[in-house]
Write a protein that holds these residues in place. Sequence first.
Motif, PDB file in Angstrom:
ATOM      1  N   PHE A  21       0.854  -1.178   0.000  1.00  0.00           N
ATOM      2  CA  PHE A  21       0.000   0.000   0.000  1.00  0.00           C
ATOM      3  C   PHE A  21       0.897   1.238   0.000  1.00  0.00           C
ATOM      4  O   PHE A  21       1.730   1.391   0.898  1.00  0.00           O
ATOM      5  CB  PHE A  21      -0.850   0.056   1.279  1.00  0.00           C
ATOM      6  N   ASP A  22       0.726   2.118  -0.969  1.00  0.00           N
ATOM      7  CA  ASP A  22       1.365   3.427  -0.915  1.00  0.00           C
ATOM      8  C   ASP A  22       0.523   4.287   0.018  1.00  0.00           C
ATOM      9  O   ASP A  22      -0.718   4.246  -0.040  1.00  0.00           O
ATOM     10  CB  ASP A  22       1.392   4.079  -2.303  1.00  0.00           C
ATOM     11  N   CYS A  23       1.174   5.070   0.890  1.00  0.00           N
ATOM     12  CA  CYS A  23       0.390   5.840   1.848  1.00  0.00           C
ATOM     13  C   CYS A  23       1.173   7.027   2.385  1.00  0.00           C
ATOM     14  O   CYS A  23       2.369   7.151   2.160  1.00  0.00           O
ATOM     15  CB  CYS A  23      -0.090   4.951   2.987  1.00  0.00           C
ATOM     16  N   LYS A  88      -3.593   9.726  -2.537  1.00  0.00           N
ATOM     17  CA  LYS A  88      -4.415   8.923  -3.443  1.00  0.00           C
ATOM     18  C   LYS A  88      -5.361   9.855  -4.188  1.00  0.00           C
ATOM     19  O   LYS A  88      -6.005  10.709  -3.592  1.00  0.00           O
ATOM     20  CB  LYS A  88      -5.204   7.892  -2.644  1.00  0.00           C
ATOM     21  N   THR A  89      -5.446   9.687  -5.515  1.00  0.00           N
ATOM     22  CA  THR A  89      -6.281  10.593  -6.305  1.00  0.00           C
ATOM     23  C   THR A  89      -7.338   9.886  -7.136  1.00  0.00           C
ATOM     24  O   THR A  89      -8.279  10.528  -7.592  1.00  0.00           O
ATOM     25  CB  THR A  89      -5.419  11.459  -7.246  1.00  0.00           C
ATOM     26  N   LYS A  91      -9.557   5.911  -8.133  1.00  0.00           N
ATOM     27  CA  LYS A  91     -10.014   4.613  -7.635  1.00  0.00           C
ATOM     28  C   LYS A  91      -8.893   3.583  -7.722  1.00  0.00           C
ATOM     29  O   LYS A  91      -8.113   3.575  -8.659  1.00  0.00           O
ATOM     30  CB  LYS A  91     -11.209   4.150  -8.478  1.00  0.00           C
ATOM     31  N   ASN A  92      -8.846   2.707  -6.710  1.00  0.00           N
ATOM     32  CA  ASN A  92      -7.853   1.625  -6.720  1.00  0.00           C
ATOM     33  C   ASN A  92      -8.029   0.764  -7.966  1.00  0.00           C
ATOM     34  O   ASN A  92      -9.150   0.501  -8.387  1.00  0.00           O
ATOM     35  CB  ASN A  92      -8.062   0.677  -5.534  1.00  0.00           C
ATOM     36  N   HIS A  95      -7.849  -4.211  -5.156  1.00  0.00           N
ATOM     37  CA  HIS A  95      -8.346  -4.023  -3.800  1.00  0.00           C
ATOM     38  C   HIS A  95      -8.489  -5.365  -3.104  1.00  0.00           C
ATOM     39  O   HIS A  95      -8.488  -6.410  -3.746  1.00  0.00           O
ATOM     40  CB  HIS A  95      -9.676  -3.259  -3.789  1.00  0.00           C
ATOM     41  N   GLU A 131      -6.942   6.234   4.581  1.00  0.00           N
ATOM     42  CA  GLU A 131      -6.276   7.002   3.527  1.00  0.00           C
ATOM     43  C   GLU A 131      -6.998   6.907   2.195  1.00  0.00           C
ATOM     44  O   GLU A 131      -6.509   7.356   1.175  1.00  0.00           O
ATOM     45  CB  GLU A 131      -4.813   6.566   3.394  1.00  0.00           C
ATOM     46  N   ASN A 133      -8.116   4.059   0.515  1.00  0.00           N
ATOM     47  CA  ASN A 133      -7.981   2.836  -0.280  1.00  0.00           C
ATOM     48  C   ASN A 133      -9.246   1.996  -0.139  1.00  0.00           C
ATOM     49  O   ASN A 133      -9.622   1.612   0.959  1.00  0.00           O
ATOM     50  CB  ASN A 133      -6.780   2.017   0.203  1.00  0.00           C
TER      51      ASN A 133
END
Length: 140
Positions: A21-23, A88-89, A91-92, A95, A131, A133
């Motif tokens: 996960f990028d966060c 986050k900009t 939609k994933n 998931h 965040e 996700n």
Amino acid sequence: MWYGLRLRHHGSMARIKDVVFDCRHPASLARFWAAVLDDHEVAPYDEAELERLREEGIDDPEDDPAVLLQGRPGVSPRLFFQLVPEGKTVKNRVHLDLLSDDLDAEVKRLTGLGARVVETYEDWVVLADPEGNEFCLQGP
């Protein structure tokens, strides 16, 4: 169609090691997911790991740019939370899908932990972690 198709392969095949996960804040997001998943926990920091962080100028594990959530023995994959500069900009594209024996009670528990409901369907709910996700929770 790939569903159910298993190809014979000789030699080594790729296997999932980690889901990453990028966060913005790895430690708090890892704690959120550890509370969500009863078979995972934040990997403990031993003295060697704390020394490695200090060498990078990090005095507090709360500021660790890469936090590991490990499963109990035999449980995989591991979840890794890594610091990235951007938020986050969109939609994933990938998931997690989670199961629960009591959908309503679990949605209430997860929102109490900091998740938010994105959409509700007849037998599953799309939620977002703190965040943003997305992940899905399906009932029995």
